[in-house]
Design an enzyme around this catalytic site. Structure first.
Site, PDB file in Angstrom:
ATOM      1  N   CYS A  91      -9.680 -49.201 -19.872  1.00 20.26           N
ATOM      2  CA  CYS A  91     -10.328 -48.606 -19.054  1.00 20.26           C
ATOM      3  C   CYS A  91      -9.666 -49.249 -17.839  1.00 20.26           C
ATOM      4  CB  CYS A  91     -11.872 -48.835 -18.974  1.00 20.26           C
ATOM      5  SG  CYS A  91     -12.882 -48.389 -17.634  1.00 20.26           S
ATOM      6  N   ASP A 103     -14.069 -10.511  -6.075  1.00 19.88           N
ATOM      7  CA  ASP A 103     -13.433 -11.314  -7.276  1.00 19.88           C
ATOM      8  C   ASP A 103     -14.583 -11.526  -8.234  1.00 19.88           C
ATOM      9  OD1 ASP A 103     -11.675 -12.458  -8.671  1.00 19.88           O
ATOM     10  OD2 ASP A 103     -11.400 -14.292  -7.353  1.00 19.88           O
ATOM     11  N   CYS A 123     -12.748 -51.855 -16.465  1.00 19.21           N
ATOM     12  CA  CYS A 123     -13.064 -53.136 -16.929  1.00 19.21           C
ATOM     13  C   CYS A 123     -12.184 -53.460 -18.108  1.00 19.21           C
ATOM     14  CB  CYS A 123     -14.367 -52.701 -17.772  1.00 19.21           C
ATOM     15  SG  CYS A 123     -14.495 -51.705 -18.791  1.00 19.21           S
ATOM     16  N   LYS A 140      -3.272  -7.788  -2.138  1.00 20.89           N
ATOM     17  CA  LYS A 140      -3.830  -8.983  -2.527  1.00 20.89           C
ATOM     18  C   LYS A 140      -3.337 -10.166  -1.488  1.00 20.89           C
ATOM     19  CE  LYS A 140      -4.790  -8.739  -7.160  1.00 20.89           C
ATOM     20  NZ  LYS A 140      -4.386  -9.985  -8.083  1.00 20.89           N
ATOM     21  N   ARG A 163     -15.863  -4.478 -18.848  1.00 22.53           N
ATOM     22  CA  ARG A 163     -14.753  -3.565 -18.940  1.00 22.53           C
ATOM     23  C   ARG A 163     -14.071  -3.858 -20.255  1.00 22.53           C
ATOM     24  NH1 ARG A 163      -9.524  -5.288 -16.824  1.00 22.53           N
ATOM     25  NH2 ARG A 163      -7.955  -3.610 -16.480  1.00 22.53           N
ATOM     26  N   CYS A 185     -19.658 -51.250 -17.934  1.00 25.08           N
ATOM     27  CA  CYS A 185     -18.272 -50.820 -17.248  1.00 25.08           C
ATOM     28  C   CYS A 185     -18.726 -50.871 -15.497  1.00 25.08           C
ATOM     29  CB  CYS A 185     -17.562 -49.809 -17.563  1.00 25.08           C
ATOM     30  SG  CYS A 185     -16.309 -49.147 -16.362  1.00 25.08           S
ATOM     31  N   GLU A 199     -11.501  -1.249   1.117  1.00 28.93           N
ATOM     32  CA  GLU A 199     -12.669  -1.882   0.547  1.00 28.93           C
ATOM     33  C   GLU A 199     -12.472  -3.416   0.150  1.00 28.93           C
ATOM     34  OE1 GLU A 199     -14.171   0.329  -2.656  1.00 28.93           O
ATOM     35  OE2 GLU A 199     -13.776   2.366  -1.688  1.00 28.93           O
ATOM     36  N   TYR A 238     -22.014  -4.858  -6.379  1.00 31.81           N
ATOM     37  CA  TYR A 238     -21.598  -3.891  -5.434  1.00 31.81           C
ATOM     38  C   TYR A 238     -20.757  -2.750  -6.159  1.00 31.81           C
ATOM     39  CZ  TYR A 238     -21.837  -7.106  -1.497  1.00 31.81           C
ATOM     40  OH  TYR A 238     -22.528  -7.706  -0.335  1.00 31.81           O
ATOM     41  N   GLU A 296     -18.694  -4.126  -9.378  1.00 36.32           N
ATOM     42  CA  GLU A 296     -18.136  -5.353  -9.561  1.00 36.32           C
ATOM     43  C   GLU A 296     -19.401  -6.475  -9.570  1.00 36.32           C
ATOM     44  OE1 GLU A 296     -15.016  -5.258 -10.207  1.00 36.32           O
ATOM     45  OE2 GLU A 296     -14.318  -7.590 -10.092  1.00 36.32           O
ATOM     46  N   CYS A 307     -14.497 -44.566 -21.925  1.00 33.88           N
ATOM     47  CA  CYS A 307     -14.720 -46.096 -21.893  1.00 33.88           C
ATOM     48  C   CYS A 307     -16.025 -46.283 -22.527  1.00 33.88           C
ATOM     49  CB  CYS A 307     -14.959 -46.549 -20.587  1.00 33.88           C
ATOM     50  SG  CYS A 307     -15.255 -48.215 -20.358  1.00 33.88           S
ATOM     51  N   LYS A 330     -11.800  -6.266  -2.167  1.00 30.20           N
ATOM     52  CA  LYS A 330     -11.634  -6.708  -3.571  1.00 30.20           C
ATOM     53  C   LYS A 330     -12.406  -7.740  -3.939  1.00 30.20           C
ATOM     54  CE  LYS A 330      -8.157  -6.386  -7.153  1.00 30.20           C
ATOM     55  NZ  LYS A 330      -8.839  -7.249  -8.033  1.00 30.20           N
ATOM     56  N   ASP A 341      -4.141 -16.451 -10.839  1.00 26.68           N
ATOM     57  CA  ASP A 341      -3.846 -14.712 -10.631  1.00 26.68           C
ATOM     58  C   ASP A 341      -2.468 -14.555 -10.270  1.00 26.68           C
ATOM     59  OD1 ASP A 341      -6.561 -14.539 -11.487  1.00 26.68           O
ATOM     60  OD2 ASP A 341      -7.118 -13.738  -9.385  1.00 26.68           O
ATOM     61  N   LEU A 387      -5.556  -1.940 -11.287  1.00 29.05           N
ATOM     62  CA  LEU A 387      -4.902  -1.363  -9.914  1.00 29.05           C
ATOM     63  C   LEU A 387      -3.314  -1.844  -9.910  1.00 29.05           C
ATOM     64  CD1 LEU A 387      -7.813  -2.007  -7.543  1.00 29.05           C
ATOM     65  CD2 LEU A 387      -6.841   0.289  -8.082  1.00 29.05           C
ATOM     66  N   LYS A 412      -7.661   2.693  -0.649  1.00 25.43           N
ATOM     67  CA  LYS A 412      -7.764   3.897  -1.600  1.00 25.43           C
ATOM     68  C   LYS A 412      -7.603   5.285  -0.658  1.00 25.43           C
ATOM     69  CE  LYS A 412     -11.315   1.811  -4.355  1.00 25.43           C
ATOM     70  NZ  LYS A 412     -12.531   1.779  -4.844  1.00 25.43           N
TER      71      LYS A 412
HETATM   72  S1  IVH Z   1     -11.415   0.600  -7.428  1.00 21.14           S
HETATM   73  C1  IVH Z   1      -9.126   1.993 -11.217  1.00 21.14           C
HETATM   74  N1  IVH Z   1     -12.409  -1.034  -5.467  1.00 21.14           N
HETATM   75  O1  IVH Z   1     -10.297  -4.800  -9.406  1.00 21.14           O
HETATM   76  C2  IVH Z   1      -9.958   1.314 -10.990  1.00 21.14           C
HETATM   77  N2  IVH Z   1     -11.836  -1.925  -7.722  1.00 21.14           N
HETATM   78  O2  IVH Z   1      -7.777  -5.124 -10.114  1.00 21.14           O
HETATM   79  C3  IVH Z   1     -10.691   1.397  -9.748  1.00 21.14           C
HETATM   80  N3  IVH Z   1     -12.428  -4.315  -8.042  1.00 21.14           N
HETATM   81  O3  IVH Z   1     -11.335  -3.889 -12.533  1.00 21.14           O
HETATM   82  C4  IVH Z   1     -10.883   0.083  -9.210  1.00 21.14           C
HETATM   83  N4  IVH Z   1     -13.189  -4.707  -6.041  1.00 21.14           N
HETATM   84  O4  IVH Z   1     -13.135  -4.092 -11.165  1.00 21.14           O
HETATM   85  C5  IVH Z   1     -11.921  -0.823  -6.913  1.00 21.14           C
HETATM   86  N5  IVH Z   1     -13.587  -2.166  -4.127  1.00 21.14           N
HETATM   87  C6  IVH Z   1     -12.912  -2.092  -5.269  1.00 21.14           C
HETATM   88  C7  IVH Z   1     -12.926  -3.257  -6.038  1.00 21.14           C
HETATM   89  C8  IVH Z   1     -12.325  -3.065  -7.377  1.00 21.14           C
HETATM   90  C9  IVH Z   1     -12.806  -5.170  -6.999  1.00 21.14           C
HETATM   91  C10 IVH Z   1     -11.941  -4.849  -9.244  1.00 21.14           C
HETATM   92  C11 IVH Z   1     -12.305  -3.666 -10.155  1.00 21.14           C
HETATM   93  C12 IVH Z   1     -10.860  -3.419 -11.284  1.00 21.14           C
HETATM   94  C13 IVH Z   1      -9.957  -4.467 -10.716  1.00 21.14           C
HETATM   95  C14 IVH Z   1      -8.539  -3.901 -10.521  1.00 21.14           C
END
Ligand code: IVH
Length: 714
Positions: A431, A134, A434, A337, A153, A454, A130, A242, A192, A449, A132, A49, A99, A312
C-alpha cells in the site's frame, strides 16, 4: 480514412497497416462484435463511440473494396447485438434502424449529394434538425391509444420487453390524448429514454459512496436502468423520454398519418408524447448545419447528453424513394456527430488512492490541459486491469476525453510518441500509504490494502463518517479531515469527540467562531439515531435503507451486534450477502473497540420509536401496489397508519398517494390516469421521517440534515 484515425485504429486493433485484408476484416469484426456486446448487453463499453465508429467505417470500406470479404454475420450486415436472454424478446413492427454518421460539414454535404443522385429533390430540403439524444432507443407500442408494450432496440429486429420499466417513466403516457386525426389503430412511437445529467451525476455519487463501480455515461445509465428486471430499480432512477418517430404497424394496412417529419413531431406533441423542443425546420442544408454548430457550442448548457444532431429530410415521400442502405441505415437521415472533447497531454504519474474499504484505485496526474474549456489535471484510469490492457505508462502522451458530463478519462496512450523506452506500470505490492502488503482476492479485479489503520483508509472513513447521509457533521469536509490527520489529532472517528477548541483553533483557517461551530456539529452528531450511525460506520452493503431496517428491527446496537447471520439473513430486505457483511463487521475486535469508544463518548446507539402522537398524514388516503422492496404490506400499512394516513384497497378519485413496489399492475395505470402521486418505499420512509422531524419530533434519518435543538422538545 485520415492518417490520424488509421494510426489510432492500428493501435486499437493491434495490427499494422498493410495487413492482409481478410485478416484485418476478421479482426475488425471481432472487435466490433465484442464492443457491440459490451455496449448493448453489458452497458459497459470499453471503446469510445468515436473509436467504434472509426473501426466500423474501416470495416465498411474494406468490405466495399473487397465484397468477397463480406460475411453473412458481419456487423455491417446486422443492426445491433443479440439481445440478452433474461427479458422476454419481442419483434418490432418493423426494424429499428441505425443512422449513418457525418463527422464534419463536408461529410454532411456529401450525404446530400449522394441522395441527389437517387432523387434530385432530396437536395432541396426542407430539412428537420433534431437533437441526437444520447440515451437508449425504445419503441412504445400503442393500440387504440393505450400503451400495450415497450421494447428496447435489441438487434433492430427483436428487442427486449421492458414495458414494466417504461411504465414507471412519467414522460411515457400510458394513454395517448385524443386528437383530430386519422391514426392507425396500432403504431409504435419511437424515441430515446435518457437520464438527465444531474440525475446521472447523483447516481454516480451514490454508487461511489457505496463503493460500487460508477457508470461510464448517462447512456449506459439509462440503458442499464431500463433493462432492470425489477421496475422498482428503474422507478428509483429518474429517466426522461423524447419521441421522434411514429411507425404504423404494417399489419393494420394503415398509412402514416403525416406527410412530413415536422408534422409528425407536432402530432406526437398533440398525442401527449414529449418531443425535444430544441429542433429546427431548415430550408437548406447549410441552415441545418448552422443549427448543429450552434447546438454544439451550447452543448454544455443542456441538462442531458447529446452526441450530435440528426438531420432528416422533412418530406416523407422522399423517404420511400431513397430507401435504406444495407438494410441498416435509412438514406433520409444522417447523424451529424460532434467532435468528442479530447486533448493530448502527458501522463505524469499513475497515482493511487485507497478507499475506505481498502480498494486501491489508480488515477492519472496529467500535465494540465484544456479539454472543452476546462483545465484538466487529473483523470480516472478506472482500475489496474484497464491500465495493463491499455498499457498506460508514466511519461506517455495520452488522449484525455471529457464527455462534458463525465469525469475526464484517459482514453489511450499514444505509443508512437514514446521517444524512449518507458517502464511498464506495475501494480504495487504494498500500500502506498502504509506499506502493508496488498491483497488480491481470487477472481476480483480489485486490489486491497488490508490494514484497517491505513491513514488513507482512515481519511476516507472519517470523510464518510461526517458526510450528509451519515452523521452529517457540517464543516468537517475533506480539507479539515486532512488537517486533523496531519496534526495527528484524530486516528479514529471516536477521536472526533475528544477534540477541543484549542485543537481546532491551532489549525490553519480556523478562528474561534468556526471552531466552535464545528465542535457543536460534532456534538450534535451524537444524538442522531442508530440508523445514521450504521451508515456512518461504513459497513459493506449497508446503505441508508438497510441501515433503517436494521435499526428499526433491533432498536439498539447491542441487540444488533448479538444477532447471528441466520437471524440477519432472514430479515426482509437484508439477505445473505448483507448478513455476512454485518456479522463480519461486528466480529472484528477493532470495530468493537471503536463502538465501545463511541458509546463512552455518549453517541446514541438506539433508534427512536416512532411517536404515535404526531399525525402528519391525517386525511390522506394511500394505496399500496406491488411488492415493496423491504417492507411487507402490513409493515407499510402500520407505518402509514402510525402517521395518521388511511390505507385503502383500490385506487379511486379519493386516493392521494400510491405506494409503488415491484410488479405493480393495473392500480398503477389507474393512478396515473387519475394523476395520483406515486411514492416508492424509500420515498415513503423519507417523507414519513422528514415530516416527523419537521414537526419537532425525534430527529430521524431525513436527507438534508437534522436539528439538534429540535431533538429534545418532545
Ligand atoms: S431518427 C432510422 N432521431 O440514434 C432510425 N434517432 O444512431 C431513426 N437517436 O437508434 C432514427 N436521437 O435511437 C433519430 N432525434 C433523433 C434521435 C435518434 C437519438 C438515436 C436513435 C437511433 C440512433 C441511431
Amino acid at each position: 480514412m485520415t492518417g490520424k484515425s488509421a494510426g489510432r485504429i492500428a493501435s486499437l486493433a493491434g495490427t499494422d497497416e498493410g495487413a492482409d485484408p481478410a485478416e484485418r476484416a476478421a479482426t475488425l469484426r471481432e472487435i466490433i462484435d465484442r464492443a457491440a456486446r459490451e455496449y448493448y448487453l453489458d452497458d459497459a463499453p470499453s471503446l469510445t463511440d468515436a473509436e467504434y465508429d472509426e473501426l466500423y467505417r474501416e470495416l465498411v470500406a474494406l468490405e466495399e473494396e473487397h465484397p468477397a470479404l463480406r460475411t453473412a454475420d458481419s456487423p455491417t450486415v446486422r443492426v445491433g447485438a443479440e439481445p440478452a436472454s433474461s427479458l422476454t424478446k419481442v419483434r418490432h413492427v418493423s426494424p429499428m434502424l441505425s443512422l449513418a454518421n457525418a463527422f464534419d460539414a463536408a461529410e454532411l454535404f456529401e450525404w446530400q449529394e449522394r441522395n441527389a443522385r437517387i432523387a434530385s429533390e432530396a437536395a432541396d430540403g426542407p430539412f428537420v434538425a433534431e437533437m441526437k439524444i444520447d440515451g437508449a432507443a425504445v419503441a412504445l407500442l400503442y393500440e387504440d391509444g393505450a400503451l400495450v408494450r415497450g421494447a428496447t432496440r435489441g438487434n433492430g429486429q427483436v428487442g427486449e420487453d421492458v414495458t414494466h420499466n417504461l411504465r414507471t417513466i412519467r414522460d411515457v403516457p400510458l394513454r395517448l390524448a385524443d386528437v383530430d386525426a386519422a391514426l392507425p389503430s396500432r403504431f409504435e412511437v419511437r424515441g430515446e429514454v435518457y437520464m438527465p445529467l444531474r440525475e446521472f451525476e447523483a447516481l454516480n455519487a451514490y454508487r461511489e459512496r457505496r463503493e460500487q463501480p460508477t457508470l461510464a455515461n448517462p447512456r449506459n445509465a439509462a440503458a442499464g436502468s431500463l433493462r432492470q428486471l425489477d421496475p422498482r430499480l428503474t422507478a428509483g432512477r429518474p429517466l426522461g423520454f423524447y419521441g421522434f418517430q411514429l411507425v404504423p404497424d404494417p399489419a393494420t394496412g394503415a398509412e402514416h398519418p403525416c406527410a412530413t417529419q415536422w408534422e409528425t413531431l407536432e402530432l406526437l406533441i398533440a398525442l401527449g408524447i414529449p418531443v425535444n423542443p430544441d429542433r429546427a425546420r431548415c430550408d437548406t442544408l447549410a441552415e441545418a448545419h448552422e443549427f448543429a454548430a450552434s447546438v454544439e457550442a451550447r452543448r454544455e448548457e443542456l441538462g442531458y447528453g447529446i452526441d450530435g444532431v440528426v438531420v432528416k429530410l422533412d418530406d416523407r415521400s422522399l423517404w420511400e424513394e431513397l430507401g435504406v442502405r444495407g438494410d441498416r441505415e435509412p438514406r433520409w437521415a444522417i447523424a451529424y456527430k460532434f467532435a468528442p472533447e479530447v486533448a493530448v497531454t502527458r501522463l505524469e504519474e499513475i497515482a493511487i488512492n485507497v478507499g475506505r474499504t481498502g480498494t486501491l484505485n489508480p488515477f492519472a496526474r496529467l500535465a494540465p490541459v484544456e479539454v472543452g474549456g476546462v483545465t484538466v489535471k487529473m483523470a480516472t484510469l478506472h482500475n489496474f486491469d484497464e491500465v495493463a490492457r491499455k498499457d498506460f505508462r508514466e511519461g506517455d502522451y495520452v488522449v484525455v476525453k471529457r464527455a462534458g458530463e463525465v469525469i475526464p478519462q484517459v482514453v489511450e496512450a499514444l505509443v508512437d510518441r514514446r521517444t524512449r523506452e518507458l517502464p511498464r506500470f506495475e501494480v504495487p505490492e504494498r500500500c502506498p500509504f502504509c506499506d502493508t502488503p496488498v491483497e488480491r482476492p481470487e477472481g476480483e479485479v480489485a486490489v486491497y490494502c488490508p490494514n484497517a489503520a491505513c491513514p488513507e483508509r482512515l481519511f476516507w472513513t472519517l470523510v464518510h463518517y461526517a458526510s450528509r447521509g451519515a452523521l452529517d457533521i457540517r464543516g468537517l469536509g475533506e480539507r479539515t479531515v486532512r488537517q486533523l490527520l496531519a496534526e495527528d489529532l484524530v486516528g479514529d472517528p471516536a477521536d472526533l469527540y475528544e477534540l477541543t477548541l484549542e485543537d481546532l483553533t491551532s489549525l490553519e483557517g480556523f478562528a474561534e467562531v468556526s471552531a466552535t461551530k464545528l465542535l457543536e456539529a460534532i456534538e450534535a452528531s451524537k444524538d442522531l439515531p442508530l440508523s445514521r450511525l450504521l451508515v456512518a460506520l461504513g459497513i459493506r452493503h449497508v446503505g441508508d435503507v438497510a441501515a433503517r431496517i436494521l435499526a428499526r428491527r433491533f432498536g439498539d446496537l447491542d441487540t444488533l451486534m448479538q444477532a447471528d447471520r441466520e437471524t440477519l439473513a432472514a430479515i426482509h430486505g437484508v439477505g445473505g450477502v448483507m448478513a455476512d457483511a454485518v456479522a463480519d463487521y461486528f466480529a472484528r475486535q477493532d470495530n468493537r473497540d471503536r463502538i465501545e469508544r463511541l458509546r463512552a463518548h455518549g453517541v446514541r446507539l438506539t433508534e427512536p420509536v416512532e411517536r404515535s402522537g404526531h399525525r402528519p398524514w391525517e386525511g390522506l388516503t394511500f394505496v399500496i401496489t406491488g411488492t415493496l422492496p423491504d417492507m411487507s404490506r402490513s409493515d407499510a400499512k402500520r407505518y402509514i397508519e402510525a402517521r395518521g394516513g388511511r390505507v385503502a384497497g383500490s385506487v379511486s378519485g379519493t386516493t392521494d398517494v400510491l405506494v409503488v413496489g415491484d410488479n405493480a399492475g393495473s392500480k398503477l395505470e389507474r393512478a396515473r390516469a387519475l394523476g395520483v402521486s406515486e411514492w416508492t418505499e424509500a420515498e415513503l420512509l423519507r417523507r414519513g421521517d422528514a415530516e416527523a422531524e419537521a414537526a419537532g419530533d425525534e430527529p430521524v434519518d431525513a436527507e438534508g440534515g437534522h436539528s439538534a435543538e429540535g431533538a429534545d422538545d418532545g
